[in-house]
Motif scaffolding. Structure first.
Motif, PDB file in Angstrom:
ATOM      1  N   GLN A 169       0.835  -1.204   0.000  1.00  0.00           N
ATOM      2  CA  GLN A 169       0.000   0.000   0.000  1.00  0.00           C
ATOM      3  C   GLN A 169       0.864   1.246   0.000  1.00  0.00           C
ATOM      4  N   LEU A 170       1.922   1.264   0.814  1.00  0.00           N
ATOM      5  CA  LEU A 170       2.798   2.432   0.875  1.00  0.00           C
ATOM      6  C   LEU A 170       3.551   2.625  -0.435  1.00  0.00           C
ATOM      7  N   VAL A 171       4.026   1.524  -1.023  1.00  0.00           N
ATOM      8  CA  VAL A 171       4.731   1.632  -2.310  1.00  0.00           C
ATOM      9  C   VAL A 171       3.768   2.095  -3.403  1.00  0.00           C
ATOM     10  N   SER A 172       2.534   1.574  -3.390  1.00  0.00           N
ATOM     11  CA  SER A 172       1.539   1.981  -4.373  1.00  0.00           C
ATOM     12  C   SER A 172       1.251   3.473  -4.273  1.00  0.00           C
ATOM     13  N   ASN A 173       1.118   3.976  -3.030  1.00  0.00           N
ATOM     14  CA  ASN A 173       0.910   5.411  -2.840  1.00  0.00           C
ATOM     15  C   ASN A 173       2.090   6.216  -3.362  1.00  0.00           C
ATOM     16  N   ALA A 174       3.302   5.726  -3.055  1.00  0.00           N
ATOM     17  CA  ALA A 174       4.493   6.448  -3.499  1.00  0.00           C
ATOM     18  C   ALA A 174       4.564   6.504  -5.019  1.00  0.00           C
ATOM     19  N   LEU A 175       4.215   5.408  -5.683  1.00  0.00           N
ATOM     20  CA  LEU A 175       4.213   5.386  -7.148  1.00  0.00           C
ATOM     21  C   LEU A 175       3.164   6.354  -7.704  1.00  0.00           C
ATOM     22  N   LYS A 176       2.029   6.431  -7.009  1.00  0.00           N
ATOM     23  CA  LYS A 176       0.922   7.233  -7.519  1.00  0.00           C
ATOM     24  C   LYS A 176       1.193   8.729  -7.372  1.00  0.00           C
ATOM     25  N   TYR A 177       1.828   9.133  -6.249  1.00  0.00           N
ATOM     26  CA  TYR A 177       1.919  10.552  -5.938  1.00  0.00           C
ATOM     27  C   TYR A 177       3.305  11.159  -6.179  1.00  0.00           C
ATOM     28  N   SER A 178       4.235  10.421  -6.765  1.00  0.00           N
ATOM     29  CA  SER A 178       5.568  10.968  -7.044  1.00  0.00           C
ATOM     30  C   SER A 178       5.819  10.970  -8.550  1.00  0.00           C
ATOM     31  N   PRO A 179       6.742  11.788  -9.022  1.00  0.00           N
ATOM     32  CA  PRO A 179       7.028  11.859 -10.465  1.00  0.00           C
ATOM     33  C   PRO A 179       7.415  10.510 -11.040  1.00  0.00           C
ATOM     34  N   GLU A 180       7.074  10.293 -12.308  1.00  0.00           N
ATOM     35  CA  GLU A 180       7.264   8.985 -12.938  1.00  0.00           C
ATOM     36  C   GLU A 180       8.730   8.592 -13.074  1.00  0.00           C
ATOM     37  N   ASP A 181       9.613   9.567 -13.140  1.00  0.00           N
ATOM     38  CA  ASP A 181      11.028   9.239 -13.312  1.00  0.00           C
ATOM     39  C   ASP A 181      11.803   9.266 -11.999  1.00  0.00           C
ATOM     40  N   SER A 182      11.103   9.468 -10.873  1.00  0.00           N
ATOM     41  CA  SER A 182      11.814   9.564  -9.585  1.00  0.00           C
ATOM     42  C   SER A 182      11.906   8.185  -8.935  1.00  0.00           C
TER      43      SER A 182
END
Length: 471
Positions: free
Chosen positions: A373-386
């Motif tokens: 869940q935390l990784v999914s949130n991080a993927l969703k709310y951070s830039p695609e290349d970060s």
């Protein structure tokens, strides 16, 4: 009885000793002898009691007539001597009995004071434990210690439980306890005391003590306090049951929310694979077979999640509990992250988990869901290349897992609120849609493990979520 005979013998001996000493002093006036004898009787009444004082007064009267009223013997010649004899006897007997009565009153007052102090100690022991109530076994131990009993037995009719304490508690028979619990008090051993215990206005058990100097009144007072202790135990058990139900429902809700979020991961994987197959970049036959395999595996995984979620929603998991085991986090964390690789696509996820981490007591599936869940949130709310960073360290008492992204971060005034149900941060609302359930379910699951989850802002920007798990 033997003690009383010894006291009577000592009283007679003291009177005889005083008479013998007075006879050796021929110049001693008989009024002085009478006063001395009265003082001995008063002392006997003070030390021993009324019976000993009365016998001492009668013996002293006989000795006074025989040795100190002329002529010697049991004959009284003058009216004056008769008056002296009657005055001595009345004074000796009345004074002795009054003093003995005062002694009885003083001993009774001391006993009542001692009983009151012991009852206060028992009440304090029952009330000073805060949320941790005295169990029946602990209560029996306290009764033995406070009232210096050789044995204590408590019978709880509701549970059928009998608890005992003390070296001679075995002398208190189960049958007698059952009999006392019905209100028909047993008789027989004068050193064993029985009293019924009421629960909710009805007979609900009994208490028995042996080898303790307790009166019927004191035993009834003890029984009343035991009734209060049992009532508090009942209330605490009901409160505990209610809290268990509440926490189970809370955990169930959190698991359902987490599973609802987790279903999105296989859906995203299926969508990516299907999109790839439909595009002009489908690749070779082997690549297409790999995409179809991913779709099949993720569909199976989603079917399993849906089945489990339906089972929970129907209430079949009312006894839901964490299946805690010692898990090697050096394996559990990378395995959970690996399941997110397809969703992450080309996004780098850096994992730094030392092999030296101690095992953590946790439910591996639940903690895996929280991490995803935390990784999914991080993927969703951070830039695609970060990049994303997942790390773990041992702090001495807990293992702390960190999930760090390079997104917009969370304002300081929202760091607690984002863990509330249906609340989404202002920056998150602008970037993408969501239900606001993921972090709330993650916190419920982590807290059910005895851990905690919180958010900080790293120096380079973004958000860092931290999970602590006890080891």
């Amino acid at each position: 009885m033997q003690t009383l005979l010894w006291r009577l013998a000592i009283s007679i001996s003291l009177v005889g000793l005083v008479l013998a000493v007075c006879l050796r002093l021929p110049s001693l006036h008989r009024a002085t002898v009478a006063l001395t004898l009265v003082l001995i009787i008063v002392g006997t009444a003070t030390v021993f009691g009324a019976a000993e004082a009365l016998l001492a007064a009668l013996v002293a009267g006989v000795g006074f007539v025989y040795y100190f009223l002329p002529p010697r013997g049991f004959q009284v010649d003058t009216f004056e001597d008769l008056v002296d004899l009657m005055a001595f006897l009345v004074t000796a007997i009345v004074t002795g009995q009054v003093v003995a009565q005062l002694r009885r009153l003083r001993l009774r007052a001391l006993k009542q004071q001692d009983e009151a102090e012991k009852l206060n100690r028992l009440t304090h022991a029952m009330l000073s434990r805060g949320e941790s109530e005295l169990s029946l076994a602990q209560l029996a131990d306290r009764l033995v210690g406070i009232f210096e009993a050789e044995g204590v037995a408590l019978y709880d009719m509701l549970s059928g439980q009998i608890v005992r304490s003390g070296l001679h508690s075995g002398a208190l028979s189960d049958d007698a306890l059952y009999q006392a619990a019905t209100g028909d008090l047993p008789f027989g051993n004068p050193h064993c005391f029985f009293a019924p215990i009421r629960r909710g206005g009805k007979l609900g058990g009994s208490i028995s003590m042996n080898g303790a100097n307790v009166s019927d009144t004191l035993l009834r007072a003890i029984a009343e306090r035991v009734e209060l202790a049992m009532a508090r135990l009942d209330a605490a058990e009901k409160a505990t049951e209610a809290e268990v139900v509440r926490r189970t429902e809370e955990l169930k809700s959190a698991v359902l929310d987490a599973m609802a979020h987790e279903i999105r991961n296989p859906l995203n994987s299926i969508k990516i694979a299907a999109t790839t197959l439909l595009s002009e970049y489908a690749g070779s036959e082997l690549d297409r077979l790999e995409m179809l395999t991913i779709i099949d595996e993720e569909a199976t995984r989603m079917d399993r999640l849906l089945e489990e979620e339906v089972r929970l929603a129907r209430g079949e998991a009312k006894d839901l509990s964490l299946r805690k085991e010692a898990h090697d986090l050096a394996r559990l964390i990378p395995e959970a992250i690996e399941e997110m690789r397809l969703v992450a696509g080309q996004r780098p996820i850096q994992v730094f988990v030392p092999e030296s981490l101690p095992p953590a007591e946790c439910d591996g599936n639940m903690i895996g869901r929280v991490l995803k869940q935390l990784v999914s949130n991080a993927l969703k709310y951070s830039p695609e290349d970060s990049p994303l960073t997942v790390s773990a360290e041992f702090t001495g008492e807990t293992v702390v897992i960190d999930v760090v992204d390079r997104g917009p971060g969370v304002n300081e005034d929202e760091r607690e609120r984002i863990f509330e149900k249906h609340y989404r941060g202002r920056a998150a609302r602008r970037r993408t849609t969501g239900s606001g359930l993921g972090l709330a379910s993650a916190r419920s699951i982590v807290r059910a493990h005895g851990g905690e989850i919180w958010l900080t802002s790293p120096r380079g920007g973004g958000a860092a979520f931290h999970i602590s798990l006890p080891v």
